[in-house]
Design a protein around this motif. Structure first.
Motif, PDB file in Angstrom:
ATOM      1  N   LEU A 404      13.428 -23.876 -25.253  1.00  0.00           N
ATOM      2  CA  LEU A 404      14.793 -23.428 -25.042  1.00  0.00           C
ATOM      3  C   LEU A 404      15.439 -24.362 -24.031  1.00  0.00           C
ATOM      4  CD1 LEU A 404      14.276 -19.553 -24.696  1.00  0.00           C
ATOM      5  CD2 LEU A 404      15.117 -20.780 -26.697  1.00  0.00           C
ATOM      6  N   VAL A 405      16.653 -24.841 -24.340  1.00  0.00           N
ATOM      7  CA  VAL A 405      17.347 -25.792 -23.467  1.00  0.00           C
ATOM      8  C   VAL A 405      18.750 -25.283 -23.196  1.00  0.00           C
ATOM      9  CG1 VAL A 405      18.081 -28.181 -23.166  1.00  0.00           C
ATOM     10  CG2 VAL A 405      16.034 -27.685 -24.508  1.00  0.00           C
ATOM     11  N   LYS A 412      33.075 -30.083 -19.848  1.00  0.00           N
ATOM     12  CA  LYS A 412      32.808 -28.909 -19.018  1.00  0.00           C
ATOM     13  C   LYS A 412      33.558 -27.658 -19.475  1.00  0.00           C
ATOM     14  CE  LYS A 412      32.196 -31.682 -14.808  1.00  0.00           C
ATOM     15  NZ  LYS A 412      32.546 -31.809 -13.384  1.00  0.00           N
ATOM     16  N   THR A 413      33.767 -27.527 -20.767  1.00  0.00           N
ATOM     17  CA  THR A 413      34.471 -26.349 -21.280  1.00  0.00           C
ATOM     18  C   THR A 413      33.549 -25.389 -22.022  1.00  0.00           C
ATOM     19  OG1 THR A 413      35.024 -27.504 -23.341  1.00  0.00           O
ATOM     20  CG2 THR A 413      36.620 -27.623 -21.524  1.00  0.00           C
ATOM     21  N   GLN A 414      32.337 -25.833 -22.361  1.00  0.00           N
ATOM     22  CA  GLN A 414      31.425 -24.978 -23.118  1.00  0.00           C
ATOM     23  C   GLN A 414      29.999 -25.131 -22.596  1.00  0.00           C
ATOM     24  OE1 GLN A 414      31.956 -24.780 -27.505  1.00  0.00           O
ATOM     25  NE2 GLN A 414      33.443 -26.430 -27.214  1.00  0.00           N
ATOM     26  N   SER A 415      29.255 -24.052 -22.720  1.00  0.00           N
ATOM     27  CA  SER A 415      27.852 -24.050 -22.329  1.00  0.00           C
ATOM     28  C   SER A 415      27.088 -23.209 -23.335  1.00  0.00           C
ATOM     29  CB  SER A 415      27.697 -23.475 -20.916  1.00  0.00           C
ATOM     30  OG  SER A 415      26.355 -23.493 -20.517  1.00  0.00           O
ATOM     31  N   LYS A 416      25.821 -23.572 -23.574  1.00  0.00           N
ATOM     32  CA  LYS A 416      25.058 -22.820 -24.566  1.00  0.00           C
ATOM     33  C   LYS A 416      23.566 -22.983 -24.323  1.00  0.00           C
ATOM     34  CE  LYS A 416      25.282 -26.611 -27.979  1.00  0.00           C
ATOM     35  NZ  LYS A 416      25.759 -26.999 -29.332  1.00  0.00           N
ATOM     36  N   VAL A 417      22.788 -22.132 -24.995  1.00  0.00           N
ATOM     37  CA  VAL A 417      21.330 -22.230 -25.046  1.00  0.00           C
ATOM     38  C   VAL A 417      20.953 -22.604 -26.471  1.00  0.00           C
ATOM     39  CG1 VAL A 417      19.163 -20.952 -24.936  1.00  0.00           C
ATOM     40  CG2 VAL A 417      20.922 -20.570 -23.202  1.00  0.00           C
ATOM     41  N   VAL A 418      20.103 -23.622 -26.603  1.00  0.00           N
ATOM     42  CA  VAL A 418      19.672 -24.066 -27.933  1.00  0.00           C
ATOM     43  C   VAL A 418      18.153 -23.938 -28.028  1.00  0.00           C
ATOM     44  CG1 VAL A 418      19.641 -25.941 -29.602  1.00  0.00           C
ATOM     45  CG2 VAL A 418      21.610 -25.660 -28.098  1.00  0.00           C
ATOM     46  N   HIS A 419      17.709 -23.362 -29.130  1.00  0.00           N
ATOM     47  CA  HIS A 419      16.283 -23.185 -29.434  1.00  0.00           C
ATOM     48  C   HIS A 419      15.847 -24.342 -30.335  1.00  0.00           C
ATOM     49  CE1 HIS A 419      13.028 -20.396 -31.411  1.00  0.00           C
ATOM     50  NE2 HIS A 419      12.524 -21.535 -30.971  1.00  0.00           N
ATOM     51  N   TYR A 420      14.882 -25.143 -29.848  1.00  0.00           N
ATOM     52  CA  TYR A 420      14.372 -26.274 -30.619  1.00  0.00           C
ATOM     53  C   TYR A 420      12.919 -26.043 -31.025  1.00  0.00           C
ATOM     54  CZ  TYR A 420      18.357 -29.165 -29.187  1.00  0.00           C
ATOM     55  OH  TYR A 420      19.617 -29.671 -28.985  1.00  0.00           O
ATOM     56  N   SER A 421      12.613 -26.409 -32.264  1.00  0.00           N
ATOM     57  CA  SER A 421      11.237 -26.527 -32.716  1.00  0.00           C
ATOM     58  C   SER A 421      11.011 -28.000 -32.994  1.00  0.00           C
ATOM     59  CB  SER A 421      10.998 -25.695 -33.975  1.00  0.00           C
ATOM     60  OG  SER A 421       9.675 -25.840 -34.424  1.00  0.00           O
ATOM     61  N   GLY A 422      10.288 -28.686 -32.097  1.00  0.00           N
ATOM     62  CA  GLY A 422      10.255 -30.137 -32.173  1.00  0.00           C
ATOM     63  C   GLY A 422      11.647 -30.674 -31.881  1.00  0.00           C
ATOM     64  N   SER A 423      12.179 -31.472 -32.795  1.00  0.00           N
ATOM     65  CA  SER A 423      13.545 -31.972 -32.636  1.00  0.00           C
ATOM     66  C   SER A 423      14.545 -31.202 -33.498  1.00  0.00           C
ATOM     67  CB  SER A 423      13.596 -33.456 -33.011  1.00  0.00           C
ATOM     68  OG  SER A 423      13.157 -33.652 -34.350  1.00  0.00           O
ATOM     69  N   THR A 424      14.069 -30.133 -34.143  1.00  0.00           N
ATOM     70  CA  THR A 424      14.929 -29.350 -35.040  1.00  0.00           C
ATOM     71  C   THR A 424      15.592 -28.206 -34.287  1.00  0.00           C
ATOM     72  OG1 THR A 424      13.478 -29.834 -36.911  1.00  0.00           O
ATOM     73  CG2 THR A 424      15.004 -27.984 -37.159  1.00  0.00           C
ATOM     74  N   GLU A 425      16.906 -28.102 -34.413  1.00  0.00           N
ATOM     75  CA  GLU A 425      17.653 -27.019 -33.776  1.00  0.00           C
ATOM     76  C   GLU A 425      17.528 -25.767 -34.637  1.00  0.00           C
ATOM     77  OE1 GLU A 425      22.315 -26.024 -32.823  1.00  0.00           O
ATOM     78  OE2 GLU A 425      21.601 -28.058 -32.416  1.00  0.00           O
ATOM     79  N   LYS A 426      16.954 -24.699 -34.071  1.00  0.00           N
ATOM     80  CA  LYS A 426      16.719 -23.465 -34.834  1.00  0.00           C
ATOM     81  C   LYS A 426      17.761 -22.388 -34.550  1.00  0.00           C
ATOM     82  CE  LYS A 426      12.608 -21.929 -35.455  1.00  0.00           C
ATOM     83  NZ  LYS A 426      11.246 -21.373 -35.246  1.00  0.00           N
ATOM     84  N   GLN A 427      18.321 -22.377 -33.342  1.00  0.00           N
ATOM     85  CA  GLN A 427      19.228 -21.287 -32.968  1.00  0.00           C
ATOM     86  C   GLN A 427      20.118 -21.751 -31.831  1.00  0.00           C
ATOM     87  OE1 GLN A 427      17.246 -17.963 -31.128  1.00  0.00           O
ATOM     88  NE2 GLN A 427      18.870 -16.509 -31.537  1.00  0.00           N
ATOM     89  N   THR A 428      21.361 -21.299 -31.836  1.00  0.00           N
ATOM     90  CA  THR A 428      22.298 -21.555 -30.738  1.00  0.00           C
ATOM     91  C   THR A 428      22.814 -20.229 -30.213  1.00  0.00           C
ATOM     92  OG1 THR A 428      22.999 -23.689 -31.625  1.00  0.00           O
ATOM     93  CG2 THR A 428      24.481 -22.626 -30.081  1.00  0.00           C
ATOM     94  N   ILE A 429      22.776 -20.064 -28.887  1.00  0.00           N
ATOM     95  CA  ILE A 429      23.260 -18.844 -28.246  1.00  0.00           C
ATOM     96  C   ILE A 429      24.397 -19.244 -27.319  1.00  0.00           C
ATOM     97  CG2 ILE A 429      22.656 -16.909 -26.752  1.00  0.00           C
ATOM     98  CD1 ILE A 429      19.727 -17.339 -27.684  1.00  0.00           C
ATOM     99  N   GLN A 430      25.610 -18.752 -27.608  1.00  0.00           N
ATOM    100  CA  GLN A 430      26.775 -19.221 -26.841  1.00  0.00           C
ATOM    101  C   GLN A 430      27.782 -18.120 -26.538  1.00  0.00           C
ATOM    102  OE1 GLN A 430      28.632 -22.598 -28.700  1.00  0.00           O
ATOM    103  NE2 GLN A 430      29.983 -23.017 -26.979  1.00  0.00           N
ATOM    104  N   PHE A 431      28.010 -17.187 -27.489  1.00  0.00           N
ATOM    105  CA  PHE A 431      29.060 -16.184 -27.323  1.00  0.00           C
ATOM    106  C   PHE A 431      28.501 -14.771 -27.429  1.00  0.00           C
ATOM    107  CE2 PHE A 431      31.044 -19.942 -29.306  1.00  0.00           C
ATOM    108  CZ  PHE A 431      31.970 -20.256 -28.311  1.00  0.00           C
ATOM    109  N   ASP A 432      29.238 -13.812 -26.809  1.00  0.00           N
ATOM    110  CA  ASP A 432      28.860 -12.409 -26.958  1.00  0.00           C
ATOM    111  C   ASP A 432      29.543 -11.820 -28.187  1.00  0.00           C
ATOM    112  OD1 ASP A 432      31.515 -11.894 -26.290  1.00  0.00           O
ATOM    113  OD2 ASP A 432      31.061 -11.253 -24.233  1.00  0.00           O
ATOM    114  N   ASP A 433      29.422 -10.507 -28.371  1.00  0.00           N
ATOM    115  CA  ASP A 433      29.969  -9.861 -29.572  1.00  0.00           C
ATOM    116  C   ASP A 433      31.492  -9.928 -29.644  1.00  0.00           C
ATOM    117  OD1 ASP A 433      27.472  -9.241 -30.472  1.00  0.00           O
ATOM    118  OD2 ASP A 433      27.466  -7.199 -29.675  1.00  0.00           O
ATOM    119  N   GLN A 434      32.142 -10.146 -28.495  1.00  0.00           N
ATOM    120  CA  GLN A 434      33.604 -10.250 -28.482  1.00  0.00           C
ATOM    121  C   GLN A 434      34.085 -11.702 -28.567  1.00  0.00           C
ATOM    122  OE1 GLN A 434      32.040  -7.947 -26.202  1.00  0.00           O
ATOM    123  NE2 GLN A 434      32.473  -6.529 -27.883  1.00  0.00           N
ATOM    124  N   GLY A 435      33.125 -12.614 -28.784  1.00  0.00           N
ATOM    125  CA  GLY A 435      33.494 -14.015 -28.891  1.00  0.00           C
ATOM    126  C   GLY A 435      33.707 -14.695 -27.549  1.00  0.00           C
TER     127      GLY A 435
END
Length: 564
Positions: A404-405, A412-435
């Protein structure tokens, strides 16, 4: 009378004429056709954009969901903030203006990936746990049979010393033993039936997943909500006590002292079983031990590092060795002696933004300056990922050995958590249910860790909060500190880690302490131990805490839990 569409050894017949063999398939209407009926099918509904494919290709065609707002429209896009598929007419309206839009096919792939992961968890961790429960219950039932047999034999042997006049009393007591055994076996059999029922329910869940995964129907896949969390609450362990036979002396009153049986008890132990997880040591791999927080945490040892400027991060390679990072390089220390084992300089010579150790023992680090995620194997540095338009902050290795990175974009306008398996991006976590953004976007540290319950925990320095989301990326809670703090200063989280009890520990830089909260965000206590400039944190497999102190360049090993 046989259905002409399914007669003749179940060959497929045209849905219109019901006689000719199927040759074509309308992917829009999900109708099987012969070539002669294709024109008739088109003319029956000219308003629908029919898509005709060869019948052998029908299962490879993605079935786009129909729009709930516009009849006969198909949705090829997905509105992430609204959590609904949208058609081209929806997109032309102002309803979804400015919303993040994804391809339906991409959302389908993510959903399939999540279902596949849940299925894997059910197959590889949850079902084996329940099967172990069955084995444990059956084993204890077998032991009960043997021990009750031994008990009956002891009573019989004692009865032989009392001759015929006490035969009735012997039989009475043996009858009580059988009743007790029946009671306990009945209780365990009932428990066994409940566990087997759970296993059957889990298999039903897996079958539902298989049906969805085998289908190309988006609606069927998207509507499936695997109920994995329900089965993580494994049954309580049934513990039984055996009665004891207390033989009496022959000289004393016959009825009283021939012997009596103690009572039995059946109780439920909540933490008797647990879901299996991948661990890094034999102790951690065993059944979880309940540990209590110490009233007074204790400093076990202090390691003096050799950095010229500041010390930032610490990561456990094992219970004997730790990696640290500071100005320009990463150093490996033996904990007990505090001796330096090796030193590795980053590719750029710049300070690593963060370090972590994978389950397989490899060192990984992020380099903010050149936007890379790197792995060190045999003292050779390999770049795994180079970001475009984003810069990496912090990294952690999770139970699946993926990474997880946390990262910010260049402006500097966006931030997120990215789930990697090796070099493959599996999931991005950035917004809540209200966007709304889950994390601050200001180039400040966002240390990250995975809890035992698979929650993703981020110490967001810029937001002065610990942000916790579940495995699917849904916000669970935000922890913003507790008043009063040890130095009455604002909460300023830096490093973060978790332990075997699902506690979340975060360094409070301004207050020179570590906060411990439970998995639901409730404050438990502070760890002080004379800390200063607290920064990076990690725990070993025995739940010892390691704290990197920035300015004095020391790592403290702290014991804060004890076995119950």
């Amino acid at each position: 009378m046989m259905d002409p569409r399914t007669s003749a050894q179940d060959v497929m017949r045209c849905d219109l004429c019901e006689t000719a063999l199927v040759q074509m398939h309308c992917a829009t209407c999900l109708v099987n056709l012969c070539k002669a009926c294709v024109g008739e099918h088109f003319s029956a509904d000219l308003s629908n954009p029919h898509r005709i494919v060869d019948v052998k290709d029908r299962n490879s065609t993605l079935l786009y969901p129909g729009c709930t707002s516009h009849e006969k429209e198909r949705c090829e896009m997905y509105c992430n903030p609204c959590h609904i598929p949208v058609c081209s007419t929806c997109l032309a309206s102002s309803q979804h203006l400015g919303h993040e839009l994804l391809k339906v096919s991409d959302v389908l792939n993510m959903k399939i990936e999540m279902i596949t992961k849940n299925k894997t968890e059910l197959n590889e961790t949850i079902i084996p746990t329940y099967q172990d429960i069955v084995s444990d219950v059956r084993n204890r039932m077998s032991q009960l049979e043997k021990k009750y047999g031994d008990l009956s034999a002891a009573i019989t042997k004692h009865g032989e010393d009392w001759h015929r006049e006490i035969d009735k009393l012997v039989q009475k007591l043996k009858s009580e033993v059988e009743e007790m055994k029946t009671t306990q076996l009945h209780t365990l059999q009932k428990h066994l039936d409940e566990v087997n029922k759970k296993i059957s329910d889990i298999n039903d869940e897996i079958n539902s997943m298989d049906d969805a995964l085998d289908s190309n129907d988006f609606s069927k896949v998207f509507s499936l909500m695997p109920n994995v969390d329900e089965y993580k609450n494994v049954p309580h362990k049934i513990l039984s006590s055996l009665p004891k036979f207390n033989p009496g002396r022959i000289q004393e009153e016959l009825g009283k002292l021939f012997g009596t049986l103690s009572s039995i008890s059946v109780r439920s132990e909540e933490h008797g079983y647990s879901i299996k997880t991948t661990q890094k040591s034999p102790e951690a791999a065993s059944s979880p031990v309940i540990k209590q927080l110490l009233d007074e945490p204790q400093t076990v040892t202090t390691i003096h590092t050799e950095y010229s400027h500041n010390l930032y991060d610490v990561a456990c390679l094992s219970d004997e060795e730790i990696w640290t990072s500071g100005t320009g390089n990463m150093k490996l220390y033996r904990i007990k002696q505090g001796s330096l084992l090796k030193s590795i300089t980053t590719k750029t010579g710049k300070i690593p933004e963060d370090i972590a150790v994978t389950n397989s023992g490899a060192l990984v680090y992020t380099d903010f300056s050149d936007r890379t995620l790197n792995i060190v194997k045999n003292e050779e540095i390999q770049t795994v990922i180079t970001l475009q338009g984003w810069r990496p902050h912090n990294v952690c290795s999770i139970s699946s050995d993926d990474l997880l990175v946390t990262m910010d974009n260049d402006d500097k306008t966006q931030s997120k958590v990215v789930h990697y398996s090796g070099s493959t991006e599996k999931q991005t976590i950035q917004f809540d249910d209200q966007g709304k953004p889950l994390y601050s976007s200001d180039y400040k540290e966002k240390y990250i860790s995975e809890n035992r319950n698979l929650d993703i925990c981020v110490a967001d320095c810029g937001a002065t909060a610990v942000v916790v989301v579940n495995q699917a990326g849904k916000l669970r809670f935000r922890y913003t500190g507790r008043t009063p703090a040890p130095k009455n200063k604002p909460f300023y989280p830096r490093g973060i880690t978790t332990d075997s009890q699902s506690h979340i520990l975060t360094a409070d830089y301004y207050n020179d302490c570590v906060h411990i909260i439970d998995q639901d965000g409730q404050f438990l206590c502070y760890i002080d131990c004379g800390l200063s400039d607290t920064w990076g944190l990690c725990t070993d497999t025995n739940d010892n805490l390691f704290v990197a102190q920035c300015r004095n360049k020391q790592v403290k090993k702290i014991k804060y839990l004890q076995k119950n």
